[in-house]
Design a protein around this motif. Structure first.
Motif, mmCIF file in Angstrom:
data_model
loop_
_atom_site.group_PDB
_atom_site.id
_atom_site.type_symbol
_atom_site.label_atom_id
_atom_site.label_comp_id
_atom_site.label_asym_id
_atom_site.label_seq_id
_atom_site.Cartn_x
_atom_site.Cartn_y
_atom_site.Cartn_z
ATOM 1 N N ARG A 49 9.971 6.848 -2.566
ATOM 2 C CA ARG A 49 10.764 7.973 -3.102
ATOM 3 C C ARG A 49 10.526 8.135 -4.604
ATOM 4 O O ARG A 49 10.404 9.258 -5.095
ATOM 5 N N ALA A 50 10.462 7.019 -5.306
ATOM 6 C CA ALA A 50 10.267 7.092 -6.763
ATOM 7 C C ALA A 50 8.919 7.726 -7.101
ATOM 8 O O ALA A 50 8.765 8.353 -8.152
ATOM 9 N N ALA A 51 7.956 7.578 -6.186
ATOM 10 C CA ALA A 51 6.635 8.177 -6.418
ATOM 11 C C ALA A 51 6.590 9.628 -5.941
ATOM 12 O O ALA A 51 5.534 10.264 -5.949
ATOM 13 N N GLY A 52 7.725 10.150 -5.481
ATOM 14 C CA GLY A 52 7.810 11.584 -5.213
ATOM 15 C C GLY A 52 7.634 12.010 -3.771
ATOM 16 O O GLY A 52 7.565 13.202 -3.483
ATOM 17 N N ALA A 53 7.576 11.051 -2.828
ATOM 18 C CA ALA A 53 7.403 11.429 -1.417
ATOM 19 C C ALA A 53 8.689 11.175 -0.638
ATOM 20 O O ALA A 53 9.592 10.465 -1.093
ATOM 21 N N SER A 77 5.020 12.623 2.722
ATOM 22 C CA SER A 77 5.910 11.678 3.384
ATOM 23 C C SER A 77 5.100 10.431 3.721
ATOM 24 O O SER A 77 3.935 10.533 4.110
ATOM 25 N N VAL A 78 5.739 9.282 3.559
ATOM 26 C CA VAL A 78 5.069 8.020 3.873
ATOM 27 C C VAL A 78 6.006 7.187 4.742
ATOM 28 O O VAL A 78 7.139 6.895 4.343
ATOM 29 N N ILE A 111 16.419 6.382 3.735
ATOM 30 C CA ILE A 111 15.240 7.073 4.274
ATOM 31 C C ILE A 111 15.477 8.576 4.443
ATOM 32 O O ILE A 111 16.608 9.052 4.527
ATOM 33 N N ASP A 112 14.351 9.280 4.524
ATOM 34 C CA ASP A 112 14.380 10.721 4.786
ATOM 35 C C ASP A 112 13.976 11.017 6.230
ATOM 36 O O ASP A 112 14.203 12.121 6.716
ATOM 37 N N MET A 113 13.338 10.026 6.877
ATOM 38 C CA MET A 113 12.921 10.246 8.272
ATOM 39 C C MET A 113 12.905 8.910 9.016
ATOM 40 O O MET A 113 12.466 7.894 8.481
ATOM 41 N N LEU A 114 13.414 8.944 10.242
ATOM 42 C CA LEU A 114 13.324 7.788 11.140
ATOM 43 C C LEU A 114 12.322 8.150 12.216
ATOM 44 O O LEU A 114 12.451 9.171 12.897
ATOM 45 N N LEU A 115 11.294 7.294 12.364
ATOM 46 C CA LEU A 115 10.258 7.520 13.385
ATOM 47 C C LEU A 115 10.500 6.569 14.552
ATOM 48 O O LEU A 115 10.461 5.343 14.385
ATOM 49 N N LEU A 116 10.761 7.127 15.706
ATOM 50 C CA LEU A 116 10.887 6.298 16.905
ATOM 51 C C LEU A 116 9.616 6.483 17.724
ATOM 52 O O LEU A 116 9.348 7.583 18.237
ATOM 53 N N MET A 117 8.833 5.402 17.820
ATOM 54 C CA MET A 117 7.572 5.476 18.574
ATOM 55 C C MET A 117 7.880 5.608 20.064
ATOM 56 O O MET A 117 8.678 4.843 20.615
ATOM 57 N N TRP A 175 0.775 -1.240 0.000
ATOM 58 C CA TRP A 175 0.000 0.000 0.000
ATOM 59 C C TRP A 175 0.808 1.293 0.000
ATOM 60 O O TRP A 175 0.311 2.345 -0.438
ATOM 61 N N ALA A 176 2.017 1.277 0.519
ATOM 62 C CA ALA A 176 2.722 2.548 0.758
ATOM 63 C C ALA A 176 2.914 3.413 -0.497
ATOM 64 O O ALA A 176 2.654 4.626 -0.444
#
Ligand code: 5SP
Ligand code: FE2
Length: 221
Positions: free
Chosen positions: A104-108, A85-86, A130-136, A74-75
């Protein structure tokens, strides 16, 4: 490093999403959208059609946090409908490198999310993808939970890694971020702060965003 505040609409009125986003558009940086499928997490929120509509009604870019079982499937579609951003979860993705590249190829911007009990080390080599690392900073699934201080050492390690490799990766914390906890996150090295309850539970959401930013910046973000 400048603090970026991403209000989470999980705590907003779902029947008035465009208006709720407009409330914070002059003060926030991005809008955080929690996609939950009732499988990866025990809660169900919204999906692709709502994101596709909200993109057209939001002055701010959308940061889609996919808490779903099959992000590989889905992403890329979230990027294709206009999400800025996804983020996929490390615990759910079966082919994270392929999926991050497809986002990234889809532009996000591509994000990788890690739950509180998941170690960072197995994913260190993905930092270049990656462009962002999410730490919950809570177990994913619900807004309004208590911030988990035990994640802060992982935030510190992630910041050191990003710095030592001279990467432009944003470091996001999500869960229980509030005026009481945001300084600890900023001191540990986070620069992107998601806040649901602390923004949409406040009498004045825009003022709550300004307060969070001031506290994060005073603490070094
Ligand atoms: O991803 C999630 C929850 O799983 C978050 O984005 C929450 O929406 C944050 O809400 P608060 O803890 O700030 O109320
Ligand atoms: Fe989230």
């Amino acid at each position: 490093m400048a603090a970026k505040i991403f209000p989470s609409i999980l705590s907003a009125d779902f029947a008035r999403l465009a208006e709720e986003v407009a409330l914070i558009s002059d003060d926030a940086d991005w809008v955080h959208v929690d996609v939950m499928d009732n499988h990866f997490v025990p809660n169900l929120t919204l999906g692709l059609p709502v994101v596709e509509s909200l993109v057209k009604h939001s002055a701010l870019p959308l940061d889609c946090h996919l808490m779903i079982e099959d992000p590989d499937r889905w992403a890329p579609a979230y990027a294709e409908v206009g999400a800025g951003s996804v983020t996929i979860h490390a615990e759910a993705a079966k082919a994270p490198i392929r999926t991050l590249r497809a986002i990234r190829a889809a532009g996000a911007r591509a994000g990788l999310g890690i739950n509180p009990a998941t170690p960072l080390e197995p994913y260190e080599e993905l930092l270049g993808e990656i462009d962002m690392l999410l730490l919950m900073t809570v177990e994913p699934g619900f807004g309004g939970q208590k911030f988990l201080d035990l994640v802060l050492p992982k935030v510190r390690r992630a910041r050191q890694l990003i710095k030592s490799r001279d990467l432009a990766v944003w470091l996001q914390v999500d869960g229980g971020v509030s005026a009481e906890t945001i300084e600890r996150c900023a001191e540990a090295g986070a620069d992107v702060f998601v806040a649901g309850n602390a923004v949409y539970g406040a009498d004045d959401p825009a003022e709550a965003v300004r307060l969070l930013r001031a506290k994060a910046e005073a603490a070094g973000a």
